[in-house]
Design a protein around this motif. Structure first.
Motif, PDB file in Angstrom:
ATOM      1  N   GLY A 234     -26.498  39.137 -72.721  1.00 53.85           N
ATOM      2  CA  GLY A 234     -25.901  38.117 -71.871  1.00 53.85           C
ATOM      3  C   GLY A 234     -26.601  37.955 -70.542  1.00 53.85           C
ATOM      4  N   SER A 235     -27.676  38.712 -70.323  1.00 56.06           N
ATOM      5  CA  SER A 235     -28.343  38.704 -69.019  1.00 56.06           C
ATOM      6  C   SER A 235     -29.383  37.603 -68.885  1.00 56.06           C
ATOM      7  N   PHE A 236     -29.761  36.961 -69.984  1.00 59.88           N
ATOM      8  CA  PHE A 236     -30.809  35.949 -69.909  1.00 59.88           C
ATOM      9  C   PHE A 236     -30.460  34.734 -70.768  1.00 59.88           C
ATOM     10  N   LYS A 237     -30.323  33.587 -70.094  1.00 56.64           N
ATOM     11  CA  LYS A 237     -30.094  32.323 -70.793  1.00 56.64           C
ATOM     12  C   LYS A 237     -31.425  31.593 -70.939  1.00 56.64           C
ATOM     13  N   LEU A 238     -31.679  31.091 -72.113  1.00 52.95           N
ATOM     14  CA  LEU A 238     -32.868  30.276 -72.323  1.00 52.95           C
ATOM     15  C   LEU A 238     -32.649  28.891 -71.717  1.00 52.95           C
ATOM     16  N   LYS A 239     -33.721  28.272 -71.307  1.00 54.27           N
ATOM     17  CA  LYS A 239     -33.639  26.896 -70.811  1.00 54.27           C
ATOM     18  C   LYS A 239     -33.217  25.998 -71.977  1.00 54.27           C
ATOM     19  N   PRO A 240     -32.150  25.201 -71.806  1.00 54.70           N
ATOM     20  CA  PRO A 240     -31.677  24.377 -72.919  1.00 54.70           C
ATOM     21  C   PRO A 240     -32.734  23.386 -73.398  1.00 54.70           C
ATOM     22  N   LEU A 241     -32.776  23.187 -74.711  1.00 58.64           N
ATOM     23  CA  LEU A 241     -33.617  22.150 -75.299  1.00 58.64           C
ATOM     24  C   LEU A 241     -32.749  20.914 -75.524  1.00 58.64           C
ATOM     25  N   LEU A 242     -33.210  19.756 -75.056  1.00 57.52           N
ATOM     26  CA  LEU A 242     -32.483  18.501 -75.245  1.00 57.52           C
ATOM     27  C   LEU A 242     -33.371  17.532 -76.014  1.00 57.52           C
ATOM     28  N   VAL A 243     -32.839  17.019 -77.119  1.00 57.35           N
ATOM     29  CA  VAL A 243     -33.575  16.041 -77.926  1.00 57.35           C
ATOM     30  C   VAL A 243     -32.818  14.719 -77.862  1.00 57.35           C
ATOM     31  N   TYR A 244     -33.514  13.670 -77.401  1.00 60.33           N
ATOM     32  CA  TYR A 244     -32.898  12.352 -77.245  1.00 60.33           C
ATOM     33  C   TYR A 244     -33.682  11.339 -78.065  1.00 60.33           C
ATOM     34  N   ARG A 245     -33.074  10.193 -78.351  1.00 61.71           N
ATOM     35  CA  ARG A 245     -33.702   9.192 -79.214  1.00 61.71           C
ATOM     36  C   ARG A 245     -34.830   8.437 -78.519  1.00 61.71           C
ATOM     37  N   ALA A 246     -34.810   8.361 -77.196  1.00 63.95           N
ATOM     38  CA  ALA A 246     -35.836   7.625 -76.448  1.00 63.95           C
ATOM     39  C   ALA A 246     -36.730   8.595 -75.698  1.00 63.95           C
ATOM     40  N   ALA A 247     -38.030   8.341 -75.744  1.00 67.12           N
ATOM     41  CA  ALA A 247     -38.968   9.240 -75.057  1.00 67.12           C
ATOM     42  C   ALA A 247     -38.971   9.011 -73.556  1.00 67.12           C
ATOM     43  N   ASN A 248     -38.812   7.750 -73.142  1.00 66.28           N
ATOM     44  CA  ASN A 248     -38.900   7.406 -71.726  1.00 66.28           C
ATOM     45  C   ASN A 248     -37.762   6.485 -71.294  1.00 66.28           C
ATOM     46  N   LEU A 260     -37.398  18.930 -65.183  1.00 69.61           N
ATOM     47  CA  LEU A 260     -35.980  18.854 -65.528  1.00 69.61           C
ATOM     48  C   LEU A 260     -35.411  20.246 -65.830  1.00 69.61           C
ATOM     49  N   PRO A 261     -34.098  20.441 -65.652  1.00 72.70           N
ATOM     50  CA  PRO A 261     -33.493  21.737 -65.974  1.00 72.70           C
ATOM     51  C   PRO A 261     -33.289  21.941 -67.476  1.00 72.70           C
ATOM     52  N   VAL A 262     -33.825  21.018 -68.284  1.00 72.90           N
ATOM     53  CA  VAL A 262     -33.814  21.145 -69.735  1.00 72.90           C
ATOM     54  C   VAL A 262     -35.226  20.903 -70.245  1.00 72.90           C
ATOM     55  N   ILE A 263     -35.485  21.352 -71.474  1.00 75.40           N
ATOM     56  CA  ILE A 263     -36.747  21.025 -72.141  1.00 75.40           C
ATOM     57  C   ILE A 263     -36.539  19.685 -72.837  1.00 75.40           C
ATOM     58  N   TRP A 264     -37.253  18.660 -72.399  1.00 72.00           N
ATOM     59  CA  TRP A 264     -37.035  17.298 -72.889  1.00 72.00           C
ATOM     60  C   TRP A 264     -37.947  16.996 -74.073  1.00 72.00           C
ATOM     61  N   MET A 265     -37.347  16.642 -75.211  1.00 76.22           N
ATOM     62  CA  MET A 265     -38.103  16.180 -76.371  1.00 76.22           C
ATOM     63  C   MET A 265     -37.378  14.977 -76.959  1.00 76.22           C
ATOM     64  N   SER A 266     -38.075  14.228 -77.812  1.00 75.42           N
ATOM     65  CA  SER A 266     -37.454  13.015 -78.343  1.00 75.42           C
ATOM     66  C   SER A 266     -37.932  12.719 -79.753  1.00 75.42           C
ATOM     67  N   ASN A 267     -37.055  12.122 -80.527  1.00 70.55           N
ATOM     68  CA  ASN A 267     -37.389  11.449 -81.781  1.00 70.55           C
ATOM     69  C   ASN A 267     -36.289  10.440 -82.057  1.00 70.55           C
ATOM     70  N   ILE A 268     -36.555   9.507 -82.951  1.00 68.30           N
ATOM     71  CA  ILE A 268     -35.669   8.360 -83.100  1.00 68.30           C
ATOM     72  C   ILE A 268     -34.251   8.739 -83.513  1.00 68.30           C
ATOM     73  N   LYS A 269     -34.090   9.912 -84.155  1.00 69.51           N
ATOM     74  CA  LYS A 269     -32.760  10.327 -84.594  1.00 69.51           C
ATOM     75  C   LYS A 269     -32.124  11.365 -83.677  1.00 69.51           C
ATOM     76  N   ALA A 270     -32.846  11.761 -82.636  1.00 69.88           N
ATOM     77  CA  ALA A 270     -32.333  12.749 -81.675  1.00 69.88           C
ATOM     78  C   ALA A 270     -31.923  14.043 -82.365  1.00 69.88           C
ATOM     79  N   TRP A 271     -32.788  14.522 -83.284  1.00 66.26           N
ATOM     80  CA  TRP A 271     -32.495  15.749 -84.011  1.00 66.26           C
ATOM     81  C   TRP A 271     -33.567  16.799 -83.737  1.00 66.26           C
ATOM     82  N   VAL A 272     -33.210  18.058 -83.954  1.00 62.75           N
ATOM     83  CA  VAL A 272     -34.184  19.146 -83.901  1.00 62.75           C
ATOM     84  C   VAL A 272     -34.859  19.218 -85.263  1.00 62.75           C
ATOM     85  N   THR A 273     -36.031  18.635 -85.357  1.00 68.77           N
ATOM     86  CA  THR A 273     -36.792  18.645 -86.602  1.00 68.77           C
ATOM     87  C   THR A 273     -37.688  19.884 -86.649  1.00 68.77           C
ATOM     88  N   LEU A 274     -38.381  20.068 -87.775  1.00 63.45           N
ATOM     89  CA  LEU A 274     -39.300  21.206 -87.900  1.00 63.45           C
ATOM     90  C   LEU A 274     -40.374  21.152 -86.811  1.00 63.45           C
TER      91      LEU A 274
END
Length: 581
Positions: A234-248, A260-274
């Motif tokens: 419980g002593s270390f939180k990872l930086k949240p990953l956020l996946v959104y449908r729009a890149a910009n 940003l306080p999150v790791i920003w990634m994007s794809n059209i379905k806003a999902w965590v893909t492989l």
């Protein structure tokens, strides 16, 4: 302007044309094959910039096309109706959404959903589709899986429920792996994804009712995916990953995404893909955890516990020798997964105007604040079902009491905003995040995915930068605020403590301010230096001086200290308040 006007009047201006996904794929294939962008643009009668934009979106286009049913079929033995094709597109979205939520699927469940979607699409089409029929047979499903390339969708004979027996056995298996590897609680990590409808309001609010009557994509259905993680200690939180449908999205056009306080990634379905997960694993998880281990004197030997979500690569053990990955047994996530258990404004602004102005950047700030508030004790406690040996003395959550307090606060806020909401309304809102997509939701999502560059703006904007004057103004405002508190506070120790904390908090900005002031003074001093030619002038030749040290490349004009100070403070970037310490 004149030539443009003339060409327009002569009718030589190109007409705007619709570009289908099939055409985009053909363009991408030509460019991949080595054709020049200019020749491809000429072949399709398009501007070179348009071809370049299409190629920039290559990954996004190809990912969308993967799920497009018609493009997967190479042999057509029977003409398929438009209603059936539309139904299969929507069914593909639904299936992938169910997989992302790790909801077990049965053939019967899929067949019933397919028939339901078909009937709704048919009803929407009206009389033109009256003759189309659909039986959702076993043969149809087999062909549909091939057309839609759904080899990763696991389908059982009947819907499976949580496997309690496997969940009871696995903690002992994991304990043996931990003991054999010598992992401490600080070295064992878990991450998990969760969907967030970041702009959804309770159904009874007038805002929600208004949105239902508006045409087009509904903001309340706009979903992002968050991936949260922490270690068992419980002593270390990872930086949240956020996946959104729009890149910009427009709300982030002035923001450097790496800050940003999150790791920003994007794809059209806003999902965590492989691809998204592998990128996160290599470029974020490993460096972040390695730094944590180095700073805390911990050996970089990590155990990562994952569930079997479709976006989690199955062979992560091969990627890094110091990171071992263990996968939870199927259908045990809800029982074991640790991260699955945790999971001043303008007074004149109305709720409606605030809601309309609330954007993805505001959402990111709220996510960061919420994640920061999760305590170390709570993060440690959620490991009890999986690794009870790591959990400190913890008597459990008073979940009922916590929920009651939260709901009571929400009801109080709704009264202030004159929304007339009750606890049941907020409970319904929270539960709706776990509900499956309705047929109407699927139609809206599919329509929204067809819109290119939704809420995106690729126009280059100048980067943010610090200005000495504005920094000084900020310090002045903070000093005034502290002085106001000091005037009212009879407790000198308290107000002094607050002032010290505020000064410590903004020290990083004072360092930047001091550096900029130094550069300002240095640039002013440089004005007093001037180059001197090494070739002696005629006057020097006629009147040589015996005391001259010989030719030099530069000389310094003799000025007083007062003149240097005056010159330094005459800069355009002058600070009227003087340096602040």
């Amino acid at each position: 302007m004149a030539s443009r006007k003339a060409s327009s009047e002569s009718g030589s201006v190109k007409k705007r044309q619709a570009i289908s996904f099939e055409m985009k794929v053909a363009i991408i294939k030509k460019l991949d094959a080595g054709e020049k962008m200019v020749s491809v643009a000429r072949a399709y009668n398009m501007n070179r910039s348009t071809i370049g934009t299409i190629y920039k979106q290559k990954d996004r286009i190809m990912e969308h096309v993967k799920g497009a049913v018609p493009m997967q079929s190479t042999i057509i033995s029977k003409k398929r109706g438009k209603i059936l094709e539309e139904m299969e597109k929507l069914l593909t979205i639904w299936l992938e959404d169910q997989q992302q939520r790790r909801i077990p699927l049965s053939l019967m469940l899929i067949q019933e959903k397919a028939k339901s979607i078909f009937e709704d699409v048919k009803a929407k089409a009206g009389e033109s589709a009256a003759e189309e029929t659909f039986s959702a047979s076993h043969g149809w499903f087999s062909r549909f899986k091939k057309r839609a390339n759904l080899h990763h969708v696991a389908v059982s004979g009947e819907a499976a429920s949580a496997d309690k027996e496997a969940a009871e056995r696995f903690p002992q298996v994991l304990k043996e792996i931990i003991e054999e590897g010598g992992y401490s609680a600080k070295q064992v990590f878990n991450v998990d994804e969760t969907g967030l409808f970041w702009k959804k309001m309770p159904e009874k609010t007038y805002i929600s009712r208004e949105e239902k009557t508006m045409p087009g994509y509904k903001a309340a259905k706009d979903r992002l995916t968050l991936m949260l993680g922490a270690n068992a200690d419980g002593s270390f939180k990872l930086k949240p990953l956020l996946v959104y449908r729009a890149a910009n999205p427009r709300a982030l056009k002035n923001v450097t995404k790496s800050s940003l306080p999150v790791i920003w990634m994007s794809n059209i379905k806003a999902w965590v893909t492989l691809a998204v997960f592998e990128d996160w694993f290599f470029h974020h998880f490993i460096p972040e955890v390695k730094l944590y281990c180095r700073e805390n004197g911990i050996p970089f030997k990590i155990l990562l516990v994952l569930d079997n979500a479709p976006g989690h690569p199955p062979h992560l053990d091969d990627f890094h020798p110091d990171v071992k990955v263990v996968y939870l047994p199927p259908n045990t996530t809800s029982l074991l997964q640790p991260m699955d258990q945790a999971v001043d404004s303008d007074p004149e602004m109305t709720l409606r105007s605030y809601w309309k102005s609330y954007n993805i950047f505001n959402c990111i700030k709220n996510i960061e604040a919420s994640w920061r508030e999760v305590s170390e004790v709570n993060l440690n406690a959620v490991w009890r079902p999986l690794c009870p040996q790591f959990v400190n003395d913890f008597r459990g959550f008073d979940q009922e009491g916590i929920n009651k307090d939260i709901l009571s606060t929400l009801v109080g806020l709704s009264e202030k905003l004159e929304l007339d909401l009750e606890e049941e309304d907020f409970e319904e809102l929270l539960e709706s995040h776990g509900e499956e997509l309705s047929n109407q939701d699927l139609m809206e999502l599919e329509a929204q995915q067809r819109v290119e560059e939704e809420e995106e703006d690729e126009t280059p904007v100048p980067m943010k930068k610090f200005e000495t004057k504005l920094l000084a103004e900020g310090f002045s405002l903070i000093d005034k605020a502290i002085a106001l508190f000091e005037q009212q506070d009879p407790n000198i120790e308290r107000c002094t403590k607050v002032a010290n904390q505020m000064n410590d908090a903004i020290q990083c900005y004072r360092i930047i301010y001091d550096e900029k002031k130094k550069k300002t003074v240095q640039s002013s001093l440089d004005r007093f230096f001037r180059p001197v030619s090494t070739t002696p002038s005629k006057e020097d030749t006629r009147q040589p001086s015996s005391s001259s040290p010989g030719p030099s490349t530069s000389s310094f004009i003799d000025v007083t200290e007062e003149e240097v100070t005056l010159e330094a403070h005459s800069s355009d970037d002058e600070d009227p308040l003087g340096p602040m310490i």
